[in-house]
Design a protein around this motif. Structure first.
Motif: not given
Length: 288
Positions: A9-25
């Protein structure tokens, strides 16, 4: 330094909009609070930078001082490291995306491990989608490049050879609908072949901080406002030198105009050069 796993829930919004968003950070430090006014600028370039590339990178980032801009880069030796260091020097937060995990044993390159503390203490952070002990591989760098491009509003390429890993980030910028900016360079320099080609293909040419600010959507600062901002942070003696330097002049002529002992004048000018208020070039001193 403490490594934490970032809740989704704290992932940057912009990273969740790319074609392959990260699973973990995983993160060291604090992610800047999500804010509609805060802009992320990715700065990338050659590991084998030239003096021109270094100067261009430092001068452009210096001109971004005071704006709500976060400098993003990849921690590599060369332009990436120069961008991180300059951002901290002028008071901008910086975010690092290394091509490895975040543990001391895995962090790459090893020569930059000592930078981690400085980055965190200046309010920045290091982020990786790789497990903390994951060691960098040939494929991990292109993977992290998509996160650098994804989190940013624009990507600024300082120097790049015609076939360069830097150009992967530039390509991703266009795929993710991010603005692509490039510093033009000499037609005789290998490090400018990539950037000049990007400009030919439609990237916005950048020759100053003002060009970057305009591309990011900031209103262009008026000359009088820029002068006023300069005068806020300098001493009375430095203000006197700025007033004298309406036009570039030789050092001897400037020292005579300053009307102070030669040793004192030279010391003051040296401090002003370190603070990047003035610069000596081709035998003359001028304002930056």
């Amino acid at each position: 330094m403490k490594i934490q796993k970032l809740p989704k829930k704290q992932f940057p919004n912009a990273l969740m909009e790319i074609p392959q968003p990260p699973e973990n950070l995983w993160i060291i430090g604090d992610l800047p609070k999500q804010n509609k006014d805060l802009i992320y600028l990715c700065v990338v370039g050659s590991r084998k930078f030239t003096s021109y590339g270094k100067e261009a990178c430092e001068k452009i980032i210096n001109g971004l001082k005071g704006y709500p801009i976060v400098i993003v880069s990849g921690f590599a030796m060369g332009i990436d490291t120069i961008a991180h260091k300059k951002a901290m020097q002028v008071g901008l937060k910086t975010i690092v995306f290394p091509g490895s995990g975040l543990s001391d044993e895995a962090m790459y390159p090893k020569t930059n491990v000592r930078l981690v503390k400085d980055i965190v203490e200046s309010g920045g952070c290091l982020i990786s989608e790789f497990e903390p002990d994951f060691k960098a591989t040939q494929w991990s760098f292109p993977m992290r490049n998509r996160l650098m491009a994804g989190i940013s509003k624009a990507i600024l390429v300082i120097e790049a050879e015609e076939k360069s890993g830097t150009l992967i980030t530039a390509r991703l910028a266009t795929e993710y609908n991010r603005d692509l900016l490039a510093v033009p360079g000499s037609i005789f320099c290998l490090n400018s072949k990539g950037t000049n080609k990007l400009i030919k293909q439609g990237a916005t040419p950048v020759t100053s901080a003002e060009d970057v600010l305009e591309a990011l959507g900031f209103e262009k600062e008026k000359d009088e406002d820029r002068q006023a901002k300069l005068f806020e942070d300098i001493s009375p003696e430095e203000k006197m030198v700025v007033k004298i330097l309406r036009e570039p002049m030789p050092r001897d002529e400037l020292i005579r105009a300053m009307k102070m002992p030669i040793a004192t004048a030279n010391s003051l000018l040296s401090i002003m050069e370190i603070k990047e208020i003035i610069k000596e070039e081709l035998g003359e001193i001028k304002l930056i």
